[in-house]
Enzyme design. Structure first.
Site, PDB file in Angstrom:
ATOM      1  N   ASN A   1       0.842  -1.197   0.000  1.00  0.00           N
ATOM      2  CA  ASN A   1       0.000   0.000   0.000  1.00  0.00           C
ATOM      3  C   ASN A   1       0.881   1.253   0.000  1.00  0.00           C
ATOM      4  O   ASN A   1       1.851   1.330   0.761  1.00  0.00           O
ATOM      5  CB  ASN A   1      -0.856  -0.026   1.286  1.00  0.00           C
ATOM      6  CG  ASN A   1      -1.911   1.046   1.341  1.00  0.00           C
ATOM      7  OD1 ASN A   1      -2.671   1.217   0.390  1.00  0.00           O
ATOM      8  ND2 ASN A   1      -1.984   1.782   2.442  1.00  0.00           N
TER       9      ASN A   1
ATOM     10  N   ASP B   1      -9.385  10.301  -0.287  1.00  0.00           N
ATOM     11  CA  ASP B   1      -9.981  11.576   0.107  1.00  0.00           C
ATOM     12  C   ASP B   1      -9.556  12.605  -0.929  1.00  0.00           C
ATOM     13  O   ASP B   1      -8.485  12.498  -1.517  1.00  0.00           O
ATOM     14  CB  ASP B   1      -9.653  11.999   1.552  1.00  0.00           C
ATOM     15  CG  ASP B   1      -8.187  11.940   1.922  1.00  0.00           C
ATOM     16  OD1 ASP B   1      -7.319  11.978   1.024  1.00  0.00           O
ATOM     17  OD2 ASP B   1      -7.896  11.863   3.129  1.00  0.00           O
TER      18      ASP B   1
END
Ligand code: G3I
Length: 473
Positions: free
Chosen positions: A212, A279
């Site tokens: 990630n 986001d």
């Protein structure tokens, strides 16, 4: 990273007609394919249900201390089918002092998710940041062993409950170098990432294992370095199942034009891709358009399994002033929410993600060797359980004291020809091939009568199949 906004006008959230609010168990049902239906024929009325229509999940990062806020948990359980603990599974939270594990807050989130029928992304097993102080002060083999022990314990604690683990987080440098990020973990040796993945596989064979990172959302030097690592891992049989693209977007790191193409090139390697921490700074139409574009990109990539937003309301965000999420501070749906829902519903049930095949031979059922000393005798006994994959193994050895307490112990194990020990935790190894002797370290030599302790080691080749000899000291 700088972040600026706004890029939109902040128009009021449009409402879809005849939306039916389904409470509580909706998310859980959605995870298994049921769909909350709105007034529009065939369209679903929650993020989780509409994502489920194409076989995907829609998730959120969750903070344990907010679960008692009914607005927060109401939205969570109505809209989301995947949960990522925002901080509670990190190293500093789960192992605040070495060898002493603390799962209270993480368990709270896991229990909530299980009750609501949500799945869980584990975040994050090995990361240069948010390490407890004791780990920050370690280096070399002590740190390597601490990392292996940490992963073994935490992934073991949640074995069977995690959809995917962020095994290694943010290990590559920003900029054009394509190099690894310098960190204490990196300084233990370039193989730390693959050791972390192999260890995670052994601890929880059914969890998908992800790498990630951020600033890897388009084709650039950093994402290409990750790409090359995945190519290498696949070629050498290092277990990796998925790549997470954090997607923290703002005017300094805007949505790249090749976002979808970047996801697709990773998917073409045979790994699942996941948008893990989305986001987008801003407001109004511009923000809504970017959220819709990210949604469409995932839907267009068959191996994109789902999207997780990094918080629920703007006020829950680590970047609250950028208002980067789908709900405002009062829990009202923003334009961005409607844009995501519409994009999910537009996809319909036609583009299910393909199932990622396992990248390596799954570990065999752990054979356990019989204890060497009958229970109740003096001295000690040792039993070995083995997770074997093609070319390597992790052995977990349980040392059990007999009728007298131990003040020290040693276990000898014969390795088959060609096998060798590459890593040991909770024990000191002498030798690495042939018959290897493992003795206690300072903190686990004392074992009460009838009590036990565990150590482990990772090796290449075939693991030991014979019995282990334990001697007390
Ligand atoms: O819990 C303490 C509280 O007791 C204390 O009063 C307060 C004072 O600062 O700190 C609180 O802890 C903070 C924690 O968030 C909970 O709010 C930490 O200081 C703060 O460092 C921590 O920040 C987290 C950050 O990771 C740490 O690196 C953010 O919540 C979290 O959203 C963020 O998440 C990361 C991902 O894990 C990895 N990718 C980037 C992403 C955003 O930075």
């Amino acid at each position: 990273m700088q972040h600026q906004n706004p890029r939109g006008s902040g128009r009021p959230t449009p409402r879809r007609p005849l939306r039916l609010a389904l409470a509580g168990a909706t998310a859980g049902l959605a995870a298994f394919g049921a769909v909350a239906v709105s007034g529009t024929a065939g369209a679903a009325s929650t993020l989780g249900a509409s994502a489920a229509a194409s076989g995907r999940y829609y998730g959120a990062a969750v903070a344990a201390y907010k679960l008692s806020d009914s607005v927060y948990s109401g939205i969570l359980d109505r809209e989301f089918t995947m949960v990522t603990p925002e901080n509670e599974m990190k190293w500093d939270a789960t192992e605040p002092s070495q060898g002493s594990f603390s799962y209270g807050s993480a368990d709270q989130i896991v229990n909530h998710a299980v009750a609501a029928g949500q799945r869980i992304r584990g975040h994050a097993l090995a990361w240069h940041s948010q390490q407890p102080g004791w780990a920050q002060n370690l280096s070399g083999s002590a740190l390597r062993q601490a990392m292996v022990n940490h992963i073994t314990n935490v992934a073991g604690h949640y074995r069977g409950k995690i959809y995917a683990w962020d095994v290694v987080n943010e290990a590559f440098a920003d900029g054009s170098s394509g190099a690894r990020r310098d960190s204490n973990l990196q300084r233990t040796g370039n193989d730390w990432i693959e050791v972390a993945f192999r260890t995670a596989r052994a601890a929880d064979p059914n969890a998908k294992l992800c790498y990630n990172d951020y600033n890897t959302d388009g084709v650039n030097a950093k994402s290409t370095a990750v790409y090359n690592m995945v190519v290498d891992f696949k070629a050498r049989g290092v277990p990796i199942d998925c790549v997470g693209f954090q997607s923290h977007l703002n005017s300094a790191s805007p949505l790249p034009g090749d976002y979808q193409a970047n996801l697709q090139r990773f998917a073409n390697l045979g790994v699942e891709v996941q948008i893990t921490e989305l986001d987008i700074a801003g407001s109004g139409t511009a923000q809504a358009n970017d959220f819709a574009a990210v949604t469409r990109a995932c839907l267009a990539v068959a191996r994109c399994a789902g999207i997780t937003v990094w918080g629920i309301r703007d006020t829950d965000s680590w970047r609250a002033s950028s208002t980067p999420l789908l709900f405002d501070g009062n829990g009202n749906k923003k334009a961005a929410y409607t844009a995501v829902l519409d994009a999910l519903n537009a996809a319909g049930p036609t583009t299910p993600p393909t199932t990622t095949p396992p990248t390596t031979t799954p570990p065999t059922t752990p054979p356990t060797t019989p204890p060497t000393t009958p229970p109740g005798g003096a001295g000690c006994s040792a039993s070995v359980s083995l997770n074997q994959w093609n070319g390597g193994f992790v052995a977990t050895v349980r040392v059990t004291a007999g009728s007298s307490a131990l003040s020290g112990w040693a276990v000898s194990l014969a390795l088959p020809s060609g096998a060798s020990v590459v890593n040991t935790w909770n024990a000191q190894a002498s030798g690495s091939s042939g018959t290897v002797r493992f003795s206690n370290v300072s903190y686990n030599g004392s074992v009460g009568a009838g009590g036990s302790t565990e150590f482990g080691f990772q090796g290449t080749g075939t693991g030991p199949s014979g019995s282990a000899t334990c001697s007390a000291s």
